[in-house]
Design an enzyme around this catalytic site. Sequence first.
Site: not given
Length: 261
Positions: A130-131
């Site tokens: 998750d960026v």
Amino acid sequence: MLRPRIIPCLLVHRDGLVKTQCFKEPKYVGDPINAVRIFNEKEADELMVLDIDATVNKVAPNFSLIAKLAAECRMPLSYGGGVTTAEQAARIVDMGVEKVAVSAAAITDPSLLTEMAALVGRQSVVAVLDVRKRSGLFAKGYEVCTHNARMTHKLDPIELAKQLQDAGAGEIVINSVDRDGLMQGYDLDMAEKFKNALKVPVTFLGGAGTLDHIGELVRKVGVVGAAAGSLFVFKGKYRAVLINYPTPEKKVELCRQAFEH
């Protein structure tokens, strides 16, 4: 011949199917098993199911739900949520799930991916990152977060992705927190950076609102997985709940665009 995969992503919260925006305010949109049945009829390439409660609540995977999903699903199925051991991954694969996705546990201990690959095969091991863009007036670049974006890790996302690839991940999923549920298009610059840096298949999630957005992604970076949630569960500007998926003809067109890359 490899071709782009178009992948509905279903989020499970309290045993229901939900959709979020920027990882917040989950909106109930239906029953996950019923959604699987509809995607069967529409002949989806693949299906990704992520339990967004398990890691946050420190609970094991919901094996009862996984068994029901696997029994119903007639396409390759990827499941993530609460997996912290290779033995859990093996149990999930034994149920008929093709891929097991891990995020927080793999970031904390990449050797988990090595152990999983030894038990179930590298092709069944998926690492999810998750960026989001770094916040702050002078902040640049991206950061990795976990636990529904509540926890931030001081790690370079691309270097971490390479590390997880080397540890045993057969696929990397890059999930854009900033674009989740907004339906305004993928982060194409970020996608290109990850695609160029990795050797294993890469799937991008977060931002797709139209099939044209998928077309833009494959034209920019080539053969990748194009995953989406809102695109496949909402219809129209009022976001009415309607399970949908592109026709075979549209998929052929998107495939052609990838090879023009």
